[in-house]
Scaffold this motif. Structure first.
Motif, PDB file in Angstrom:
ATOM      1  N   UNK A 145       0.830  -1.215   0.000  1.00 17.78           N
ATOM      2  CA  UNK A 145       0.000   0.000   0.000  1.00 17.78           C
ATOM      3  C   UNK A 145       0.859   1.257   0.000  1.00 17.78           C
ATOM      4  N   UNK A 146       1.867   1.266   0.872  1.00 17.61           N
ATOM      5  CA  UNK A 146       2.702   2.472   0.987  1.00 17.61           C
ATOM      6  C   UNK A 146       3.687   2.599  -0.176  1.00 17.61           C
ATOM      7  N   UNK A 147       4.103   1.488  -0.751  1.00 19.03           N
ATOM      8  CA  UNK A 147       4.936   1.572  -1.968  1.00 19.03           C
ATOM      9  C   UNK A 147       4.140   2.233  -3.087  1.00 19.03           C
ATOM     10  N   UNK A 148       2.887   1.826  -3.244  1.00 22.23           N
ATOM     11  CA  UNK A 148       2.030   2.414  -4.283  1.00 22.23           C
ATOM     12  C   UNK A 148       1.743   3.886  -3.988  1.00 22.23           C
ATOM     13  N   UNK A 149       1.598   4.217  -2.684  1.00 15.66           N
ATOM     14  CA  UNK A 149       1.438   5.626  -2.308  1.00 15.66           C
ATOM     15  C   UNK A 149       2.673   6.438  -2.711  1.00 15.66           C
ATOM     16  N   UNK A 150       3.862   5.890  -2.425  1.00 15.23           N
ATOM     17  CA  UNK A 150       5.106   6.592  -2.767  1.00 15.23           C
ATOM     18  C   UNK A 150       5.232   6.766  -4.280  1.00 15.23           C
TER      19      UNK A 150
END
Length: 522
Positions: free
Chosen positions: A112-117
């Protein structure tokens, strides 16, 4: 506009020339992915460009503000690794540099946070140089790939997938050149052999030559002259052979044929049943009662946010906790990051042999595919780097007398070449693989089924990761995720202001934001 340039960079590690780069330039809005084997100098180059390290030779000229997002982050905190990484990213972006140098920015981040970044950096206006082992991340962001190999820097236009295609085209060209070289070499060797045989025969008197004819023509001078001419031709062919430019053979991947235990009672049969199993840590519910099954030969990816219970699920299977039934034909090999299956005193090959019933040829083939060549296999495990030890542990499990591999984050600390090799091995593996990973490309290339743990629920999806992403109902989650990311951005901004100008008002705002985040997390 040139943002940064470097000329005649040379940098050594002890006696080894680590970097030998004639020239590099970073232009406005460049999106560069920096790749290469572990230990090739990627982190060192970023530190040289950020002027954190002074190269032994050469110059770096920076024309704009630059921010380095380091690989090794502070550990003197109660925050998780993922939270620390996010904080570094937020602070770096808030400073709004014209050039961002990011060393493994996805470390400890869940999907989730990789995609956010990715979304953040796609809309960010500055130039980027990113070191990452996440191929999907590089694909999403980069338009140029820099590769470090033997100290030299090569440039490839396009994202990581484009770089892979270009490398494959180069290998195909080398294969063709090698085939032509071998063909020409064979032709010359055959011609040389023929001439040498003729020269040998030229010393003998022909059967149909009578004694009177030999006296008239002078047989010995005639044949000596003929032999000399043939030998001259042979010498010319030999010279051509010596001058023939050698082309190295491209290492081809050999297909594996392994003998797995209990194949007859294992393949395509139900080997694991989970019935009404819930996950808890203390009073916290990880997932509510669930049921699913696994068949022999399945490649099952377990995915979900950090802290959702992925590793807990693996341990429940290994410990065969109540509600989990394993087939007697199932034999499990478990990989975790503590690497306690290795004997540091013994060499690599002895570690692998100790639990394998496979033939020596196959053991050496798999070790070669994991980039342990020739005498490398005799190195004691104790002298290896962390990444090399992971490779040995994975090879040991892969070749063990088991038919089910349970892998917890197997691609951590592996360079891209090794990850690709591991993917190739697992795709050919006829046993079952149950694995946890945040590496989206790895999941896509391996998984035939997906188990997602999210919001205290387990969802089983029959199909690949790309099919799962297309079919995933996540509107509500997307809204919550967006709210969380907005809050995290605001919190990072307030932390930055508090460190410069602390005030009661800012502290109050900070506590309100933290309370909202806690409510959303719950």
């Amino acid at each position: 506009m040139i943002l940064l340039e470097a000329h005649s960079i040379k940098h050594y590690v002890k006696d080894r020339l680590l970097l030998d780069i004639d020239q590099l330039r970073i232009q406005q809005k460049d999106r560069i992915g920096l790749v290469g084997r572990n230990g090739c100098g990627k982190t060192t180059l970023l530190n040289i460009l950020a002027e954190e390290i002074v190269p032994e030779k050469g110059t770096v000229i920076r024309h704009v503000s630059c921010e380095l997002l380091p690989q090794l982050k502070r550990t003197d905190t109660t925050k998780s690794g993922g939270e620390v990484t996010q904080e570094y990213i937020q602070k770096a972006l808030l400073r709004n540099p014209e050039l961002l140098l990011a060393d493994e920015p996805t470390t400890n981040l869940d999907t989730d946070h990789i995609e956010w970044l990715e979304k953040k950096l796609k809309t960010w206006q500055g130039a980027l140089v990113i070191v990452s082992h996440d191929r999907a991340f590089l694909d999403a962001l980069c338009t140029t790939i820099w590769e470090i190999e033997d100290g030299k820097l090569s440039l490839y236009t396009g994202n990581y997938s484009s770089y892979e295609k270009q490398k494959e085209a180069m290998h195909a060209e080398q294969r063709h050149a090698y085939e032509n070289y071998e063909k020409k070499k064979r032709q010359l060797e055959e011609a040389l052999k023929l001439k040498e045989e003729k020269a040998e025969r030229a010393t003998k008197k022909p059967k149909n030559l009578s004694g009177s004819e030999a006296r008239i023509t002078g047989a010995k001078p005639y044949f000596a002259k003929k032999q000399k001419k043939l030998q001259t031709t042979a010498n010319a062919i030999e010279t051509r052979l010596e001058k023939l430019e050698k082309v190295e053979k491209v290492k081809e991947t050999q297909l594996l044929k392994m003998n797995l235990p209990n194949v007859e009672t294992f393949k395509n049969r139900i080997i694991l049943r989970m019935e009404d199993v819930s996950g808890m840590i203390g009073d916290r519910i990880l997932w509510k009662k669930t049921r699913f099954l696994v068949r022999g030969g399945d490649k099952l990816a377990i995915i979900g946010p950090n802290g959702s219970g992925k590793s807990t699920l693996l341990k429940k299977i290994i410990n065969q906790e109540p509600g989990i039934t394993l087939s007697p034909s199932m034999r499990i090999a478990y990989f975790s990051q503590n690497l306690n299956i290795l004997d540091e005193e013994k060499p690599i090959i002895e570690n692998v042999r100790s639990t394998s019933k496979q033939e020596e040829t196959l053991i050496r083939t798999v070790l070669a595919r994991m980039h342990f060549f020739k005498d490398d296999v005799y190195k004691p495990v104790g002298v290896l780097s962390g990444g090399e030890r992971v490779k040995v542990a994975l090879t040991k499990l892969f070749l063990s007398d088991m038919n089910t591999l349970i892998l917890d984050e197997p691609t951590n600390y592996l360079d891209m070449g090794t990850v690709t090799a591991l993917e190739s091995l697992l795709k050919e593996y006829e046993g079952s693989v149950i694995f946890v990973s945040h590496d989206r490309r790895f999941i896509e290339n391996i998984a035939t089924r997906i188990v997602e743990i999210r919001k205290q629920q387990i969802r089983v999806f029959e199909g690949s990761y790309s099919q799962f992403k297309k079919n995933k109902p996540r509107k509500r989650h997307d809204t919550e995720q967006d709210k969380r990311l907005v809050l995290e951005t605001k919190i990072a901004a307030v932390i930055g202001r508090l460190s410069i100008e602390p005030s009661e008002e800012l502290e109050k705002e900070f506590q309100q934001l933290l309370r909202k985040k806690r409510e959303l997390d719950q």
